[in-house]
Design a protein around this motif. Sequence first.
Motif, PDB file in Angstrom:
ATOM      1  N   LEU A 208       0.853  -1.188   0.000  1.00 20.56           N
ATOM      2  CA  LEU A 208       0.000   0.000   0.000  1.00 20.56           C
ATOM      3  C   LEU A 208       0.888   1.237   0.000  1.00 20.56           C
ATOM      4  CD1 LEU A 208      -2.751  -0.911   2.637  1.00 20.56           C
ATOM      5  CD2 LEU A 208      -2.923  -1.035   0.157  1.00 20.56           C
ATOM      6  N   PHE A 209       0.553   2.198  -0.894  1.00 25.33           N
ATOM      7  CA  PHE A 209       1.300   3.450  -0.980  1.00 25.33           C
ATOM      8  C   PHE A 209       0.385   4.633  -0.690  1.00 25.33           C
ATOM      9  CE2 PHE A 209       3.782   0.732  -3.824  1.00 25.33           C
ATOM     10  CZ  PHE A 209       5.089   1.082  -3.533  1.00 25.33           C
ATOM     11  N   THR A 210       0.988   5.711  -0.189  1.00 23.31           N
ATOM     12  CA  THR A 210       0.306   6.993  -0.243  1.00 23.31           C
ATOM     13  C   THR A 210       0.382   7.506  -1.673  1.00 23.31           C
ATOM     14  OG1 THR A 210       2.283   8.344   0.160  1.00 23.31           O
ATOM     15  CG2 THR A 210       1.105   7.484   2.101  1.00 23.31           C
ATOM     16  N   THR A 211      -0.341   8.569  -1.979  1.00 25.36           N
ATOM     17  CA  THR A 211      -0.286   9.131  -3.327  1.00 25.36           C
ATOM     18  C   THR A 211       1.059   9.801  -3.599  1.00 25.36           C
ATOM     19  OG1 THR A 211      -1.377  11.138  -2.506  1.00 25.36           O
ATOM     20  CG2 THR A 211      -2.775   9.456  -3.527  1.00 25.36           C
TER      21      THR A 211
ATOM     22  N   TYR B 108       5.614   3.967   1.170  1.00 26.94           N
ATOM     23  CA  TYR B 108       5.041   2.697   1.613  1.00 26.94           C
ATOM     24  C   TYR B 108       4.281   2.891   2.923  1.00 26.94           C
ATOM     25  CZ  TYR B 108       7.656  -0.154  -1.757  1.00 26.94           C
ATOM     26  OH  TYR B 108       8.136  -0.733  -2.910  1.00 26.94           O
ATOM     27  N   VAL B 109       2.994   2.512   2.939  1.00 20.98           N
ATOM     28  CA  VAL B 109       2.181   2.545   4.149  1.00 20.98           C
ATOM     29  C   VAL B 109       2.180   1.185   4.837  1.00 20.98           C
ATOM     30  CG1 VAL B 109      -0.140   2.915   5.076  1.00 20.98           C
ATOM     31  CG2 VAL B 109       0.696   4.359   3.228  1.00 20.98           C
ATOM     32  N   ASP B 110       2.086   0.124   4.034  1.00 15.91           N
ATOM     33  CA  ASP B 110       2.073  -1.226   4.590  1.00 15.91           C
ATOM     34  C   ASP B 110       2.448  -2.205   3.486  1.00 15.91           C
ATOM     35  OD1 ASP B 110       1.831  -3.255   6.400  1.00 15.91           O
ATOM     36  OD2 ASP B 110      -0.338  -3.071   6.687  1.00 15.91           O
TER      37      ASP B 110
ATOM     38  N   ALA C 227      -2.429   7.588  -9.407  1.00 15.05           N
ATOM     39  CA  ALA C 227      -2.785   8.597  -8.408  1.00 15.05           C
ATOM     40  C   ALA C 227      -3.417   9.818  -9.061  1.00 15.05           C
ATOM     41  CB  ALA C 227      -1.543   9.012  -7.622  1.00 15.05           C
TER      42      ALA C 227
ATOM     43  N   ASN D 217      -1.531  -1.939 -10.495  1.00 15.49           N
ATOM     44  CA  ASN D 217      -1.693  -0.845  -9.543  1.00 15.49           C
ATOM     45  C   ASN D 217      -3.131  -0.340  -9.588  1.00 15.49           C
ATOM     46  OD1 ASN D 217       1.154  -0.829  -8.893  1.00 15.49           O
ATOM     47  ND2 ASN D 217       1.465   0.069 -10.916  1.00 15.49           N
TER      48      ASN D 217
ATOM     49  N   VAL E 111      -6.836   8.203  -2.255  1.00 19.88           N
ATOM     50  CA  VAL E 111      -6.147   8.355  -0.973  1.00 19.88           C
ATOM     51  C   VAL E 111      -5.037   7.324  -0.777  1.00 19.88           C
ATOM     52  CG1 VAL E 111      -8.088   9.472   0.171  1.00 19.88           C
ATOM     53  CG2 VAL E 111      -7.945   6.984   0.181  1.00 19.88           C
ATOM     54  N   LEU E 112      -5.140   6.175  -1.428  1.00 17.64           N
ATOM     55  CA  LEU E 112      -4.124   5.130  -1.328  1.00 17.64           C
ATOM     56  C   LEU E 112      -3.950   4.458  -2.675  1.00 17.64           C
ATOM     57  CD1 LEU E 112      -5.048   3.326   2.036  1.00 17.64           C
ATOM     58  CD2 LEU E 112      -3.040   4.760   1.642  1.00 17.64           C
TER      59      LEU E 112
ATOM     60  N   VAL F 278      -2.937   0.615  -4.230  1.00 14.98           N
ATOM     61  CA  VAL F 278      -2.666  -0.795  -3.988  1.00 14.98           C
ATOM     62  C   VAL F 278      -1.762  -1.305  -5.103  1.00 14.98           C
ATOM     63  CG1 VAL F 278      -3.628  -3.111  -3.756  1.00 14.98           C
ATOM     64  CG2 VAL F 278      -4.861  -1.155  -2.815  1.00 14.98           C
TER      65      VAL F 278
END
Length: 408
Positions: free
Chosen positions: A22-25, A29-31, A79, A112, A123-124, A126
């Motif tokens: 998971l990425f932010t825009t 890396y978020v998770d 994004a 993606n 917002v995210l 994948v």
Amino acid sequence: MVNTHGIDYEAVFQALPSAVALFTTDLVYVDVNEAFLSGMGRTRDQVVGRYLSDAFPDDPKDPAVTGMRKLQASLQWVAATGQRDAMTLHRYDVEDPDRPGVWEERYWSPVNVPVFGPDGRVVLLVHREEDITELIRSRGGTDRATVLEAELYTRAGELQEVNERLREAHAREREVALSLQEAMLPAPVPLRHHRAAVRYRPAAGVLNVCGDWYELVELPDGRIAVAVGDVVGQGLAAACVMGQLRSALTAASLVTDGPAQALDTLGLYARSVDGAESATAVLCVVDCTNRTIAYSSAGHPPPALLYPDGTVDFLDQATDPPLGARPEHSPRRPQAEAAFTEGATLVLYTDGLIERRHEDIDVGLTRLADSLARHQGTDPDTLADTLLADLTPPAGGSDDTALVVLGL
């Protein structure tokens, strides 16, 4: 996270057999799940919270390996546009965490996908990928089916290169179209007694540009004609059609009796212009002496009238289908009139300002009204910039936006 059915989605995420991140825009890396860490030979601390290019750079010793840069471009595109991107085969090598400077040749098949928030903004991101290195390495084996599958992946990689060249060509078309747009949408001549601001913001996507336009002109009798419109289509073709419709409406405003007749004339003209049918437009004629606004709309979002006390009315009582949308031309477009008080502000805009994917248009109109009410009393230039900042996604909208703010 556990929902009302008792499903632990965090556990599901970690148990997925494919590598998922998971990425932010902003591409942080978020998770990541366990399959991702296992395939990459990394710990969670080495990935989560880091930028994509910092966590996994391309091999600096091999300029032919550009997979990570292509992945970055794909994520940025998702994004910006809010669209899914299934990438074809590409190579990016992974540095051995125990042997710095030693890179392992790896091949991947990624996809993606955007995740939208309640306001319709991305917002995210994948990111899911399959490691197909072993499949590619097996091309020389005796298993004919495996060889053919690997060959398909190779051809897919070649197709990706073709697609990238097409994107580059589309980007060049975008630059030309935007230059044409800028030439055909110059700053309007200053009005004698009123302040006004105009803005045009192109879409973030490669081709979703150059269909929107605005016009602001003082009529010979002292009234002010203000209009915005949106052409169906993209790129150079839309820019050319936009220029024709804008010029035609300006001419019609000067010789017809009111906005309904002007739009009727424009609709008749649109039938003779390829690509102009189903374009939308709204025209307001402001009479400052009597403090009235006559208006008519051809399938366009309603203008907003901001009063000095902060209340907002949408001018939606004279809406008809878009230009040329009826099978036969009908010269009976509706027209309505609204009164205003000194210190009011009239705002015309195109749908890029208010519309979001997976969201009802009324939500966008409410968001616009709230922003206008909060910023009542600001001058047109400041209000125009504030509306764009408040209402367009940080990464840019998926549609271009034209905006006119007129102080009354």
